[in-house]
Design an enzyme around this catalytic site. Structure first.
Site, mmCIF file in Angstrom:
data_model
loop_
_atom_site.group_PDB
_atom_site.id
_atom_site.type_symbol
_atom_site.label_atom_id
_atom_site.label_comp_id
_atom_site.label_asym_id
_atom_site.label_seq_id
_atom_site.Cartn_x
_atom_site.Cartn_y
_atom_site.Cartn_z
ATOM 1 N N ARG A 1 1.076 -1.125 -0.139
ATOM 2 C CA ARG A 1 0.207 -0.196 0.274
ATOM 3 C C ARG A 1 1.022 1.144 0.054
ATOM 4 O O ARG A 1 1.969 1.617 0.791
ATOM 5 C CB ARG A 1 -1.110 -0.651 1.469
ATOM 6 C CG ARG A 1 -1.849 1.083 0.957
ATOM 7 C CD ARG A 1 -2.661 0.306 2.597
ATOM 8 N NE ARG A 1 -4.035 2.063 2.567
ATOM 9 C CZ ARG A 1 -4.617 2.108 4.368
ATOM 10 N NH1 ARG A 1 -3.463 1.132 4.914
ATOM 11 N NH2 ARG A 1 -5.282 2.520 4.194
ATOM 12 N N ILE A 2 0.918 2.589 -0.733
ATOM 13 C CA ILE A 2 1.187 3.468 -0.641
ATOM 14 C C ILE A 2 0.378 4.952 -0.049
ATOM 15 O O ILE A 2 -0.107 4.799 -0.434
ATOM 16 C CB ILE A 2 1.211 3.870 -2.398
ATOM 17 C CG1 ILE A 2 2.022 2.621 -2.830
ATOM 18 C CG2 ILE A 2 1.718 5.013 -2.693
ATOM 19 C CD1 ILE A 2 3.984 2.425 -2.980
ATOM 20 N N LYS A 34 5.167 -2.210 2.730
ATOM 21 C CA LYS A 34 6.079 -2.945 3.258
ATOM 22 C C LYS A 34 7.005 -2.595 3.204
ATOM 23 O O LYS A 34 7.937 -2.228 4.000
ATOM 24 C CB LYS A 34 6.144 -3.759 1.646
ATOM 25 C CG LYS A 34 5.020 -5.066 1.563
ATOM 26 C CD LYS A 34 4.995 -5.895 1.183
ATOM 27 C CE LYS A 34 5.383 -6.135 0.006
ATOM 28 N NZ LYS A 34 5.983 -7.241 -0.927
ATOM 29 N N GLU A 48 14.528 1.784 0.972
ATOM 30 C CA GLU A 48 15.348 0.793 0.503
ATOM 31 C C GLU A 48 15.358 0.150 -0.655
ATOM 32 O O GLU A 48 16.235 0.134 -1.194
ATOM 33 C CB GLU A 48 16.008 -0.099 2.057
ATOM 34 C CG GLU A 48 15.464 0.161 3.074
ATOM 35 C CD GLU A 48 16.916 1.049 3.711
ATOM 36 O OE1 GLU A 48 17.742 1.359 3.157
ATOM 37 O OE2 GLU A 48 16.835 1.301 5.157
#
Lengths: 326, 728
Positions: free
Chosen positions: B618-619, B691, B695
């Site tokens: 999910r953004i 999530k 990185e």
């Protein structure tokens, strides 16, 4: 930074007086202030010359160009006469530094700028240029950016200026004013190879001030340009660079002016290449042959061996760009 | 209790954007408590040995100099337990030993910064110097290697139809955040307040309390803004201890900021790697075995390690895998996390090697990867929570125009330039850690959230405000999120892409609780229009509670609280972090595509365009996500083509410790970059379905560029950065 006094000269006489007493001239300050912060330089007195009337760009009687020492890099690069007569100068300036620096830095200061040699700029390292007699840490250290031409065992630092390469190619002169009056020095003689005295970088007498650089008239039409090869596309010094100016008439190269940067302790003129070009017709073969001797005398170091070949290719490419293959 | 989504998913600007761009955001060194004085560190000019003498007379003679602290006069600090990395952390002036070039040997404290700087240059230190060992390629590893094995790797390699054996090298990189490490320390009795640049508020308290032997409750860390960090502020480094020590000695607040040069040995770096890989596959490109021999640098006093091996274990289906990761102690300062730690270095090897294998087999690089897509995580034998890497390939190939790539190198030309396309996969662990956030809803209908987390750039306050706004049913402008103070509820360290999942889940929990309290209050209140309604039927929208299917029936928070004489509602949101016994394998994924132009005669590489496609579940805010992805692509271009910390092995000096010689990309080096997010959620990972993104966006950028360089030129460069001399 060590403590220092600062004075601003209102006219040339005042500047020269302060200079004669050991004051250090400062214009844009883009090199000197950095070096003072790193304690590489610690002048007792700074003489600010930025108010002196040395900001003119003029076309000389003979059709050459005279650029005042305090003209900003950005101003010179954008000047219509510079652009029209000597694109190589505009290009060399525009490929230098960053926009912010070009807005501050002066033409005189540009040719006076000191090397980017990392050991010179690190006061904990040995450096004959900074502290004569301490040795050269770069000679057997990390020397990727260093010179392969004009070096000595005392110093292998490159001259960092792009403008100086263009001026060397065009055989400019440096106009000086000192306590003993005016004099003019050919550009080729102004910047000194290190020899045993790398701390002496210019043919300048104590208190002398650069007032202008003058580019002689060259036969027209003159096509010229500057190629700078570097790791990133902006704001970096040259690995290699080439300033090329060609006068081609009737399909034959009548005059050729070539100098390279990033490879010499001073801007490096290539007379052998020039001679190989004059009287010839432009062709890919000519360019390839002409650069055969471009790196003669090169003394590569551990990390800059690639410069010998890259230098030839840089010149070849720029000859082709300027001279075409017609 | 599901709430309508309004703020989450919106590309809103940062809530603190105005503060940052107008200079009103106060970074650590911007603080000037009454009586503050200035400290400047004197660092070692030898790479190994002992200090034989320190002459501070000239420095002390300068007007305004208060003290010069060094190992001869420094207060003795209590013994300190090491944490991560294992070893003996560097202490402030506790002995005469020089462990690396640039190690702090003294600190000058003066009433002005200029005086302290000048006096620092007057301190004369003499050494009994020894030649340091700083060259990983000639030094021996020490300690137990980290190992992993499954299957019979040797046997499988012996019998493999196709074998590939290569060694890849990556340079040491420095973070080079815009904000230098800055700290202001003030003592009041035995209580210490530190304005610090830190990604780990809670960790900084622990470290400083330990260093001075005081209870953690006596240390307050304040760190509301960070000007970039990329991992280098995850630890509390010795300069912070030095600042606090100096403040205690001079009994005044002390400010200390490292110079740009000092940042090259003061705050860690991405270690250099040497990664030998052997791959075995069958003719159809199915991997049968891989053997990984990895070496990386660490310091003589701490063993830093990071997850460089993970991708080699789980990214591709491979029955037989053997891995050995050795640490080579050198006379250097300790490396640390740098964006995509371990994964990005490992990806250069694994993803370059996959490209080599694809070329060897005459397969499309994406096809090779698809043929080796695993059904589950073969390293831990667990299903993936979510893995949308296939989607990343598919969408990326389409958006990038991968079908236009010509597999044969040197087949596309544009004037002097050879054109090439390359791609690489990326993966990064979905870490989640224990976190708390306090939530307070005031009677005026505004909410204040607090958590001792940080924002090094991802926009923590913004994304948390979005989450909270939806969970409380308030417009964003009525929600404030504050962070960066150890008096706030403790949060997970702001690293490892775990902030959104960890702090976000505690925010969600706290807001759910407060909203629940309001609903409970309303339905029990005879004066409320919601009296007697099933709580599951109540939602809050625009600050107004109402029946889900009957919006007319409801009331605002303000009315509800006023009528009940409540000044506020509050709750502590908590999140327990990852489970001890995970049932899934949790990773975020990336596919990065790059087009480069190479002037092969002059050795120049220019990136022409890039597309990154990400499975980060999910953004929360696509604008913030783009800022992460584009920033990482820029960083990856640097890693691939420019960034290289160079050590002079004669004395251990870093020779390019400045921005003129350590090259990072300029605007001119950055082409069109596009980031795309595969839609989806991961509620196995955490309650909010995210999530982590910061990185994974870097992982795979460098190999995508290197693979594109190969496609352009036919030249396989196995060492980063790719410099002109490698291509001439």
């Amino acid at each position: 930074m060590h403590p220092f006094t600062y004075t601003k000269a209102t006219d040339t006489r005042e500047a020269l007086n302060a200079g004669r007493r050991g004051g250090r001239y400062i214009a844009g300050g883009t090199t000197l202030v950095d070096l003072m912060r790193e304690t590489v330089e610690h002048p007792g007195t700074l003489v600010d010359i930025s108010a002196l009337p040395l900001r003119e760009v003029t076309v000389t009687m003979s059709g050459g160009l005279r650029v005042g020492a305090l003209v900003r890099m950005a101003e010179a690069a954008a000047h219509p006469k510079v652009r029209a007569l000597y694109p190589v100068i505009s290009q060399a300036l525009e490929l230098s530094a960053s926009a912010q620096l070009r807005n501050m830095a002066s033409i005189g200061g540009n040719i006076m700028q000191r090397t980017r040699c990392t050991y010179f700029r690190d006061v904990t390292a040995d450096c004959n240029k900074r502290e004569p007699g301490t040795g050269c840490a770069a000679l057997h250290g990390y020397n990727r950016s260093h010179a392969i031409l004009g070096t000595s065992d005392s110093c292998v630092a490159t001259h960092p200026s792009d403008l100086a390469v263009a001026l060397a190619a065009l055989e400019a002169t440096v106009h000086l004013l000192g306590p003993d009056g005016e004099r003019t020095v050919p550009f080729a003689d102004f910047l000194l190879q290190p020899g045993n005295t790398p701390n002496r970088e210019q043919d300048l007498k104590p208190g002398e001030l650069i007032t202008a650089v003058q580019i002689p008239a060259h036969p027209r039409p003159l096509k010229s340009g500057y190629l700078k090869v570097r790791d990133r596309q902006s704001y970096e010094f040259a690995l290699t660079s080439a300033a090329v100016a060609l006068h081609i008439r009737g399909g034959v190269i009548r005059e050729a002016k070539v100098a390279v940067g990033g490879v010499g302790t001073v801007p490096w003129k290539l007379p052998a290449v020039e001679q190989a070009l004059v009287g010839e017709r432009p062709s890919d073969r000519l360019w390839a042959e002409a650069v055969g001797h471009a790196a003669d005398g090169a003394r590569p170091l551990t990390h800059n061996r690639f410069k010998t070949e890259l230098l030839k290719r840089t010149v070849e490419r720029q000859l082709s760009t300027i001279g075409g293959t017609a | 209790m599901s709430q309508p989504q309004a703020a989450v998913g919106a590309a809103v600007p940062r809530v603190d954007a105005r503060l940052r761009v107008t200079g009103r955001a106060k970074y650590a060194a911007d603080n000037n408590p009454d009586g503050v004085v200035h400290a400047v560190i004197v660092d070692s000019s030898v790479g190994k040995g002992r200090i034989t003498g320190i002459d501070t007379r000239a420095a002390l003679a300068e007007t305004g100099v208060l003290t010069v602290i060094n190992h001869l006069n420094a207060p003795e600090l209590p013994p300190r337990q090491g944490g991560f990395p294992p070893g003996e952390p560097l202490r402030a002036f506790q002995d005469d030993r020089i462990r690396f070039f640039g190690q702090p040997v003294a600190v000058v404290v003066a009433t002005t910064l200029e005086t302290a700087q000048h006096a620092a240059s007057l301190v004369k230190v003499s050494y009994d110097a020894q030649p340091p060992s700083t060259d990983m390629s000639v030094a021996d590893p020490a300690g137990e290697p980290e190992t992993y094995a499954r299957g019979d790797t040797d046997g499988a390699l012996d019998s493999a139809a196709v074998r590939l054996e290569t060694t890849y090298r990556t340079a040491r990189n420095h973070h080079n955040a815009m904000e230098p490490a800055g700290v202001v320390a003030r003592w009041e009795g035995d209580r210490l307040t530190v304005w610090e640049k830190t990604q780990n508020v809670v960790g900084a308290v622990r470290t400083l309390a330990g260093e001075f032997g005081i209870p953690p409750g006596n240390v307050r860390i304040i760190s509301p803004f960070i000007g970039g960090a990329f991992g280098n502020a995850a630890r509390t480094w010795v300069h912070s201890v030095i600042a606090a020590m100096a403040a205690r000695e001079v009994k005044r607040p002390v400010k200390l900021a490292l110079t740009r040069r000092q940042l090259y040995f003061g705050v860690g770096y991405r270690p250099a790697y040497e990664y030998a890989l052997r791959l075995g596959s069958n003719r159809r490109g199915r991997l049968t075995a891989s053997a990984h021999d990895v070496r990386s640098e660490t310091s003589s006093y701490e063993t830093y390690s990071e997850d460089v091996l993970a991708a080699g274990r789980m990214l591709y289906s491979t029955p037989n895998v053997r891995q050995v990761y050795r640490h080579v102690p050198l006379d250097v300062n300790t490396p640390t996390f740098m964006r995509g730690p371990g994964y990005s270095s490992g990806a250069f090897t694994v993803e370059s090697a996959m490209d080599e294998l694809a070329h060897e087999l005459g397969l499309d690089p994406i096809e090779l990867r698809l043929r080796n897509e695993p059904a589950d995580d073969e390293s831990i034998r667990l299903p993936f929570s979510t893995r949308r890497l296939r989607d990343c390939y598919r969408v990326g190939a389409r958006e990038f125009g991968w079908e236009r790539r010509r597999p044969k190198p040197r087949s596309t030309r544009d004037g002097d330039w050879l054109i090439g396309m390359g791609m690489a996969a990326g993966v990064y662990d979905t870490a989640r850690s224990q976190s708390q956030a306090s939530v307070r809803l005031d009677a005026d209908g505004t909410a204040l959230l607090q958590s001792a987390t940080s924002d090094m750039g991802p926009g923590t306050a913004t994304s948390m405000t979005q989450l909270a706004a939806d969970a409380l049913g308030l417009p964003m402008r009525r929600v404030s999120f504050r962070l960066g103070d150890s008096r706030m509820p403790p949060a997970a360290g702001h690293f490892g892409s775990q902030t959104m999942a960890s702090v976000g889940s505690s925010v969600q929990d706290g807001c759910d609780k407060v909203r629940g309290q309001a609903i409970t209050l309303a339905i029990a209140d005879e004066g409320s229009p919601l009296h007697g309604v099933d709580p599951a039927d109540v939602v809050v929208r625009g600050g107004r509670l109402h029946v889900k299917d009957n919006p007319v029936r409801g009331e605002t928070y303000q009315r509800l609280l006023a009528r009940n004489d409540r000044t506020h509602l509050e709750a502590l949101g908590t999140y327990a972090g990852a489970s001890e016994s995970e049932k899934f394998s949790f990773y975020a994924y990336a596919a990065t595509f790059a087009e480069v132009a190479v002037d092969a005669r002059l050795g120049l590489v220019r990136v022409r365009r890039m597309v990154g496609v990400y499975d980060a579940a999910r953004i929360i805010n696509p604008r913030l996500a783009d800022s992460q992805a584009i920033g990482a692509m820029v960083g990856g271009i640097g890693q691939a083509l420019l960034e290289h910390t160079v050590t002079d092995h004669r004395d251990g000096r870093i020779v390019n410790a400045n921005f003129a010689d350590y090259l990072v990309p300029t605007h001119a080096d950055i082409p069109e970059l596009k980031a795309i997010y595969i839609e989806g959620e991961d509620f196995e990972a955490d309650p909010i379905g995210v999530k982590g993104l910061g990185e994974v966006v870097l992982v795979g950028v460098a190999p995508a560029i290197a693979n594109a360089v190969f496609n352009a030129t036919g030249r396989r460069v196995r060492e980063l950065p790719i410099t002109p001399e490698a291509l001439l």
